[in-house]
Design a protein around this motif. Structure first.
Motif, short mmCIF file in Angstrom:
data_model
loop_
_atom_site.label_atom_id
_atom_site.label_comp_id
_atom_site.label_asym_id
_atom_site.label_seq_id
_atom_site.Cartn_x
_atom_site.Cartn_y
_atom_site.Cartn_z
N LYS A 143 63.11 -10.65 21.40
CA LYS A 143 63.21 -11.79 20.49
C LYS A 143 63.63 -11.27 19.11
O LYS A 143 62.79 -10.93 18.28
CB LYS A 143 61.88 -12.54 20.41
N ARG A 144 64.93 -11.21 18.87
CA ARG A 144 65.45 -10.68 17.62
C ARG A 144 65.85 -11.82 16.67
O ARG A 144 66.09 -12.94 17.11
CB ARG A 144 66.64 -9.76 17.88
N LEU A 145 65.92 -11.48 15.41
CA LEU A 145 66.30 -12.47 14.41
C LEU A 145 67.78 -12.80 14.53
O LEU A 145 68.60 -11.91 14.80
CB LEU A 145 66.01 -11.95 13.00
N THR A 157 65.02 -5.00 16.07
CA THR A 157 63.63 -4.94 16.52
C THR A 157 63.20 -6.28 17.10
O THR A 157 63.50 -7.34 16.53
CB THR A 157 62.70 -4.56 15.36
N CYS A 158 62.48 -6.24 18.19
CA CYS A 158 61.91 -7.44 18.79
C CYS A 158 60.76 -7.93 17.91
O CYS A 158 59.78 -7.21 17.70
CB CYS A 158 61.42 -7.16 20.20
N GLN A 159 60.86 -9.14 17.40
CA GLN A 159 59.84 -9.67 16.51
C GLN A 159 58.55 -10.00 17.26
O GLN A 159 57.46 -9.98 16.68
CB GLN A 159 60.37 -10.92 15.80
N CYS A 160 58.67 -10.29 18.53
CA CYS A 160 57.47 -10.56 19.33
C CYS A 160 56.60 -9.31 19.42
O CYS A 160 55.38 -9.37 19.30
CB CYS A 160 57.86 -11.05 20.71
N LEU A 215 65.26 -4.75 11.09
CA LEU A 215 64.97 -6.14 11.45
C LEU A 215 65.96 -6.65 12.50
O LEU A 215 65.58 -7.39 13.41
CB LEU A 215 65.05 -7.04 10.22
N THR A 260 56.81 -6.64 17.24
CA THR A 260 56.44 -6.20 15.90
C THR A 260 55.28 -7.00 15.35
O THR A 260 54.34 -6.45 14.76
CB THR A 260 57.66 -6.31 14.96
N ARG A 261 55.30 -8.30 15.51
CA ARG A 261 54.29 -9.17 14.93
C ARG A 261 53.16 -9.49 15.89
O ARG A 261 52.22 -10.20 15.53
CB ARG A 261 54.95 -10.46 14.46
N LEU A 312 56.31 -12.41 6.19
CA LEU A 312 56.58 -11.96 7.55
C LEU A 312 57.54 -10.78 7.62
O LEU A 312 57.42 -9.95 8.53
CB LEU A 312 57.15 -13.12 8.38
N TYR A 313 58.48 -10.69 6.67
CA TYR A 313 59.54 -9.70 6.82
C TYR A 313 59.64 -8.71 5.65
O TYR A 313 59.75 -7.50 5.89
CB TYR A 313 60.90 -10.41 7.00
#
Length: 435
Positions: free
Chosen positions: A164-166, A138-141, A135, A143-144, A109-110
């Protein structure tokens, strides 16, 4: 007569071992020389530069590194290819299955999306830092593409970023996975150094937990009365055993006459084997603990109840040998235990906490009673006392007030009358020993 000092730099003859430098047809300068390679061999390397001085400096650096005994990197593949190799051939034999599953998810994933296409031998600390900063912000929602996979998009897919960040804890975990993989590359002499170690991550704040107060703990124990797993919850609160350790207890591990329990395994669900008995979390987690008198009484009652369930099940009884089982004798799922725990919290009208907070509550109660930190460490099965000291570094308000009162008594003017009555039966306050 022309001396070597008068000879132009481009025509000087270099000494043996210094390599050669020459200009290519495309105008660039190329330098070549022999350096140390893996397996205590030597190989010829080539470096390039826009000027002769630039190419010579690069070659000199490589030769100097070789002279220090550091072999030249042999990795020609990408970071993604090496991580895949590491997970499938190395980590799979050294990690627990659940840990290997988490590592695989982190890489997929990363790490591979951010660094997978870079050459392993050319990966730098700046690349790792830039990737981690990306990372972090960046908003993971987005990005993914998590929102686009929903039946009804709610945020990113409709132009409303949910940010939604890590978390810092997840970022530290991702960084540690990359460090572990690159450390193996260094051991196999694929790369000269672990560049991920040169990237400093801010220490994440420890997860805040609110252990039960003494009043809440008594209310919880009262709510467990009559429950078929009341002995388990009482054992968890009074000894601080982990969930997997409780579920992995077998009757052969208990010595009720000697009031001891041997912690030898943990019960966990894995993708390949289902509910599986695994070794304890660490070598220090395999331990022998003393059992409180209340737990001995509840365990005797639990054993009698289990005998009745075995008789009622008849041929359908599954003799697993575990202390805490389902009514048919089969092991208990961790998720099932959590549901029972949440039901008891609601019955006792208590705030919602994790099952693991029972372990924190037990350690906090012991700490407040003045139990030595090393005793708490042995009871909990921590690998190092520093872990115990770090996790339970918080001090409750009552302990802080006691410490402040001791300091006030030490600094009080001797001529000032004491607030304690002279005819009191209490002993005088003395300084607490520093441990």
């Amino acid at each position: 007569m022309t001396t070597p000092r008068d000879t132009p730099a481009s025509r000087r003859v270099r000494a043996n071992g210094d390599g050669t430098v020459y200009q290519r047809k495309d105008g660039r300068w190329e330098a070549a020389g022999y350096v140390l390679a893996p397996g205590n061999t030597r190989k010829r390397v080539h470096v390039y530069g826009t000027t002769r001085k630039d190419a010579l400096a690069k070659l000199t650096e490589k030769i100097a590194t070789s002279n220090r005994g550091i072999p030249a990197p042999s990795a020609q593949g990408s970071v993604g290819a090496f991580l895949t190799y590491w997970l499938e051939t190395v980590a799979v034999h050294r990690l627990r299955e659940n840990t290997h599953t988490r590592y695989t998810a982190v890489v997929r994933l990363y790490v591979i999306p951010g660094l997978g296409n870079k050459k392993l031998a050319k990966l730098t600390a700046k690349d790792v830092r830039t990737w981690l900063d990306h990372l972090r912000t960046t908003c993971q929602c987005c990005t993914r593409g998590l929102d686009t996979a929903r039946d009804q998009p709610q945020c990113c897919a409709v132009g409303k970023c949910c940010s939604k960040r890590l978390s810092p804890l997840t970022l530290t975990y991702v960084h540690s996975v990359l460090k572990s993989a690159l450390e193996h590359a260094v051991r196999e002499e694929e790369i000269p150094r672990n560049v991920a170690r040169n990237v400093r991550m801010g220490a994440p704040r420890p997860r805040r937990f609110e252990p039960l107060t003494a009043e809440e703990a008594r209310a919880f124990l009262t709510a467990t009365n009559g429950h078929r797993l009341s002995a388990l919850f009482e054992l968890a609160l009074r000894t601080g055993l982990r969930k997997g350790e409780l579920l992995g207890l077998r009757w052969e591990d208990l010595d009720l006459a000697g009031a001891t329990a041997s912690i030898r395994r943990t019960l966990q669900r894995t993708n390949s084997g289902g509910l599986t008995a695994l070794p304890t979390k660490t070598e220090s987690s395999e331990r022998r603990i003393a059992l409180p008198t209340e737990c001995l009484r509840s365990l005797e009652q639990h054993r009698e109840r289990q005998r009745q369930e075995r008789a009622a099940a008849g041929t359908g009884w599954k003799a697993s040998g575990y202390v805490f089982t389902r009514p048919d004798g089969s092991p208990i799922e961790g998720a099932t235990l959590t549901r029972h725990f949440n039901t008891l919290l609601r019955r006792a009208a208590l705030r919602r906490i994790r099952f693991h907070d029972l372990r924190h509550s037990a350690a906090t109660f012991l700490l407040e009673q003045g139990v030595e930190l090393v005793v708490i460490k042995e009871l909990l099965g921590h690998a190092h006392i520093g872990v115990t000291a770090t996790v339970y570094a918080h001090v409750r308000l009552r302990l802080q007030r006691n410490a402040i009162d001791l300091l006030g008594n030490a600094l009080r003017n001797p001529t000032q009358p004491s607030t304690r009555p002279e005819d009191s039966d209490e002993p005088p306050v003395c300084a607490a020993p520093v441990r």
